[in-house]
Design an enzyme around this catalytic site. Structure first.
Site, PDB file in Angstrom:
ATOM      1  N   GLU A 175       0.887  -1.187   0.000  1.00 19.15           N
ATOM      2  CA  GLU A 175       0.000   0.000   0.000  1.00 19.15           C
ATOM      3  C   GLU A 175       0.909   1.217   0.000  1.00 19.15           C
ATOM      4  O   GLU A 175       1.514   1.533   1.025  1.00 19.15           O
ATOM      5  CB  GLU A 175      -0.895   0.002   1.246  1.00 19.15           C
ATOM      6  CG  GLU A 175      -1.852  -1.167   1.337  1.00 19.15           C
ATOM      7  CD  GLU A 175      -3.010  -1.088   0.364  1.00 19.15           C
ATOM      8  OE1 GLU A 175      -3.079  -0.124  -0.440  1.00 19.15           O
ATOM      9  OE2 GLU A 175      -3.846  -2.001   0.390  1.00 19.15           O
TER      10      GLU A 175
ATOM     11  N   CYS B 179      -2.788   8.520   3.255  1.00 22.69           N
ATOM     12  CA  CYS B 179      -2.509   8.015   1.905  1.00 22.69           C
ATOM     13  C   CYS B 179      -3.615   8.403   0.944  1.00 22.69           C
ATOM     14  O   CYS B 179      -3.363   8.930  -0.130  1.00 22.69           O
ATOM     15  CB  CYS B 179      -2.328   6.509   1.942  1.00 22.69           C
ATOM     16  SG  CYS B 179      -3.656   5.658   2.789  1.00 22.69           S
TER      17      CYS B 179
HETATM   18  P1  NAD Z   1       8.421   5.052   4.540  1.00 20.49           P
HETATM   19  O1  NAD Z   1       8.389   4.287   3.272  1.00 20.49           O
HETATM   20  O2  NAD Z   1       9.536   5.989   4.787  1.00 20.49           O
HETATM   21  O3  NAD Z   1       8.411   4.069   5.793  1.00 20.49           O
HETATM   22  C1  NAD Z   1       7.408   3.083   5.972  1.00 20.49           C
HETATM   23  C2  NAD Z   1       7.970   1.948   6.806  1.00 20.49           C
HETATM   24  O4  NAD Z   1       8.992   1.275   6.061  1.00 20.49           O
HETATM   25  C3  NAD Z   1       8.607   2.363   8.137  1.00 20.49           C
HETATM   26  O5  NAD Z   1       8.248   1.418   9.121  1.00 20.49           O
HETATM   27  C4  NAD Z   1      10.103   2.273   7.822  1.00 20.49           C
HETATM   28  O6  NAD Z   1      10.891   2.032   8.974  1.00 20.49           O
HETATM   29  C5  NAD Z   1      10.139   1.081   6.876  1.00 20.49           C
HETATM   30  N1  NAD Z   1      11.315   0.995   6.012  1.00 20.49           N
HETATM   31  C6  NAD Z   1      12.194   1.960   5.665  1.00 20.49           C
HETATM   32  N2  NAD Z   1      13.137   1.483   4.808  1.00 20.49           N
HETATM   33  C7  NAD Z   1      12.823   0.193   4.594  1.00 20.49           C
HETATM   34  C8  NAD Z   1      13.384  -0.837   3.768  1.00 20.49           C
HETATM   35  N3  NAD Z   1      14.443  -0.628   3.009  1.00 20.49           N
HETATM   36  N4  NAD Z   1      12.775  -2.050   3.758  1.00 20.49           N
HETATM   37  C9  NAD Z   1      11.649  -2.270   4.494  1.00 20.49           C
HETATM   38  N5  NAD Z   1      11.096  -1.339   5.301  1.00 20.49           N
HETATM   39  C10 NAD Z   1      11.665  -0.121   5.345  1.00 20.49           C
HETATM   40  O7  NAD Z   1       7.005   5.805   4.599  1.00 20.49           O
HETATM   41  P2  NAD Z   1       6.475   6.856   5.683  1.00 20.49           P
HETATM   42  O8  NAD Z   1       7.186   8.162   5.460  1.00 20.49           O
HETATM   43  O9  NAD Z   1       6.510   6.232   7.044  1.00 20.49           O
HETATM   44  O10 NAD Z   1       4.939   7.011   5.254  1.00 20.49           O
HETATM   45  C11 NAD Z   1       4.490   7.950   4.319  1.00 20.49           C
HETATM   46  C12 NAD Z   1       4.156   7.311   2.990  1.00 20.49           C
HETATM   47  O11 NAD Z   1       3.281   6.198   3.200  1.00 20.49           O
HETATM   48  C13 NAD Z   1       3.405   8.228   2.047  1.00 20.49           C
HETATM   49  O12 NAD Z   1       3.936   8.111   0.744  1.00 20.49           O
HETATM   50  C14 NAD Z   1       1.977   7.686   2.053  1.00 20.49           C
HETATM   51  O13 NAD Z   1       1.211   7.966   0.912  1.00 20.49           O
HETATM   52  C15 NAD Z   1       2.215   6.232   2.242  1.00 20.49           C
HETATM   53  N6  NAD Z   1       1.026   5.590   2.791  1.00 20.49           N
HETATM   54  C16 NAD Z   1       0.305   4.750   1.983  1.00 20.49           C
HETATM   55  C17 NAD Z   1      -0.867   4.163   2.464  1.00 20.49           C
HETATM   56  C18 NAD Z   1      -1.704   3.249   1.593  1.00 20.49           C
HETATM   57  O14 NAD Z   1      -2.574   2.568   2.123  1.00 20.49           O
HETATM   58  N7  NAD Z   1      -1.472   3.191   0.303  1.00 20.49           N
HETATM   59  C19 NAD Z   1      -1.284   4.428   3.769  1.00 20.49           C
HETATM   60  C20 NAD Z   1      -0.516   5.281   4.566  1.00 20.49           C
HETATM   61  C21 NAD Z   1       0.655   5.854   4.066  1.00 20.49           C
END
Ligand code: NAD
Length: 469
Positions: free
Chosen positions: A244, A278
């Site tokens: 997502e 999101c």
């Molecule tokens: P992010 O991608 O920076 O982090 C998300 C998670 O991934 C965190 O727990 C982080 O520690 C982890 N992570 C970081 N590097 C990783 C790696 N290499 N491998 C695996 N995990 C890793 O996102 P964010 O800044 O926390 O959230 C914001 C983003 O999330 C926005 O783009 C938003 O649109 C999206 N979002 C999408 C949905 C949806 O349902 N589509 C819902 C909420 C947020």
């Protein structure tokens, strides 16, 4: 300061190292969260793996009972969890769409999901033979969550995975780990040990989960850039994936709308959780014949919304959760103005002193403006005029993201025909971002892979096994 622990195999687990968690409204230190090593991560995954045979062999109805117990324990402790969410995430506790709303949604989602059934399908039963289609759990599911709706999104991951017979390891965002740690602790008070486990630390833990040979599925919510990394590191072990990812949802207002009547819906569709959602509306297209009136109604509505510390009386919106995101929002708003955008409310900040960004509305003619083309994930909305519906649909679809969209009109049939042409996973009519547990939700294009919620979301945690006799 309260102590927070990982939960491994039903017990609190301490780590040698820790990291600091801050309140984005005040910059105060709230707590030290456990920072797990890769060895500790392996121990936790092993616990989930060891518990899988026992949990997966329970009758489905027994797991449904456990899921209802989770709903009960979360409901009984909702104020405590909401308080932690407000402290670490910033959303106001009592606001209509604040942290009590988040925990209320988590409880409702849990209860609804518990009602879903997973019957065996009989594909054939005649003189030539019988074919039964069964659903089998995958094994250990890892949940990786972002910082915007820390509890609700974790629930979306955890509950269908557990109900279908998997055991789970949860890794919350390092910005908002505390509410998840407490939630998993509470879940462990009603579940057998090892079924649900938590691990916190840096991004490297997410990467380690993605390529771990004992994890069978990753359900990931976060940015598109990280989602791509998860997909590539999951390839070696052929993991199941639900991704997502980022959204840049368009709303299209047709010329028959009453600008004042739709202003509250447009505002909350865009500014829910301060735009850090999101499926928030991130671009608004309005027919030129009512463009000025919509801009004016929206500005008037937005002026009366109180932004403040989440514990302040009457605050409806809080701060941006972290400096990194704050800087993205400020940069995009600054660039939008440099490239012709006209500020209707709020605007860029020269010397920000805290994480409170003003509610910002920008009138923009050019669909290529940076605030239109990039996901701002914060309290700033570009409003773009259009002349023909064809043009509006083309501009809405001219983006890599494809999570949600909305059409606003008094003519439902016309709105539905526009909705059908929008390239995204969910389209709302006369509302935006209103996800619900019976409606499968997921992105197209760069917004993700697979869906959550409803029967389809539940089945995404299973393999098909056919028995032919
Ligand atoms: P992010 O991608 O920076 O982090 C998300 C998670 O991934 C965190 O727990 C982080 O520690 C982890 N992570 C970081 N590097 C990783 C790696 N290499 N491998 C695996 N995990 C890793 O996102 P964010 O800044 O926390 O959230 C914001 C983003 O999330 C926005 O783009 C938003 O649109 C999206 N979002 C999408 C949905 C949806 O349902 N589509 C819902 C909420 C947020």
């Amino acid at each position: 300061m309260k102590n927070y622990h990982l939960i491994n195999n039903g017990k609190a687990m301490s780590t040698l190292d820790s990291f600091k968690v801050f309140n984005p409204s005040t910059s105060e230190l709230i707590a030290e969260a456990p920072k797990a090593t890769l060895d500790e991560l392996n121990t936790i995954i092993q616990s989930a793996r060891d518990t899988f045979p026992q949990w997966s062999s329970l009758a489905y109805s027994e797991r449904q009972n456990y899921i209802n117990k989770i709903a009960d324990v979360l409901e009984q402790n909702s104020e405590e969890i909401a308080t932690i969410i407000t402290k670490e995430q910033g959303k106001p506790i009592g606001a209509t769409l604040g942290s009590m709303f988040e925990i209320g949604g988590a409880v409702a989602w849990t209860r609804y999901t518990a009602t879903l059934e997973m019957p065996v399908k009989i594909l054939q039963d005649d003189e030539n033979g019988r074919v039964e289609l069964h659903r089998r759990p995958l094994g250990v599911v890892a949940s990786i969550t972002p910082w915007n709706w820390p509890v609700l999104i974790a629930i979306w991951h955890i509950i269908p995975a557990l109900l279908s017979g998997n055991t789970v390891v949860c890794k919350p965002s390092p910005y908002t780990p505390l509410s998840t740690l407490r939630m998993i602790e509470l879940m462990n008070s009603v579940l057998p040990k090892g079924v649900i486990n938590s691990v916190t630390g840096g991004d490297e833990l997410g990467a380690a989960l993605s390529n771990h040979s004992d994890i069978n599925k990753i359900v990931f919510t976060g940015s598109t850039a990280t989602g791509k990394k998860v997909m590539s590191s999951a390839a070696d072990t052929l993991k199941h994936l639900t991704l997502e990812l980022g959204g840049n949802d368009a709303g299209i207002v047709l010329p028959d709308c009453d600008p004042e009547a739709i202003a509250p819906g447009l505002f909350w569709g865009a500014f829910i959780n301060n735009g850090q959602t999101c499926a928030a509306m991130k671009r608004l297209y309005v027919h030129r014949s009512i463009y000025d009136q919509v801009c004016e109604s929206l500005t008037n509505f937005a002026k009366n919304i109180k932004v403040g510390d989440g514990f302040e009386e009457g605050a409806e919106l809080g701060p941006v959760q972290n400096k990194m995101q704050f800087d993205i929002v400020n940069r995009l708003v600054t660039q939008s103005v440099e490239q012709g955008g006209k500020v209707l409310l709020g605007g860029p900040l020269d010397n920000p002193k805290d994480l409170f960004f003003p509610i910002t509305l920008v009138a923009i003619e050019d669909n290529q403006n940076p605030l239109v083309q990039n996901e701002q994930f914060g309290p700033a909305l570009p409003i773009i005029p259009y002349d023909t519906v064809e043009e509006a649909i083309a501009m809405a679809n001219d983006n890599d993201a494809g999570l949600g969209g909305s059409v606003w009109s008094t003519d439902k049939a016309k709105a539905s025909s526009v909705a059908a042409r929008m390239e995204c996973g969910s389209v709302w009519i006369n509302k935006h971002g209103a996800v619900q547990p019976n409606s499968p939700f997921g992105g197209t294009k760069s917004s993700g892979l697979g869906v959550e919620f409803g029967e389809e979301g539940l089945l995404a945690n299973t393999n098909i096994q056919c028995i032919l006799s």
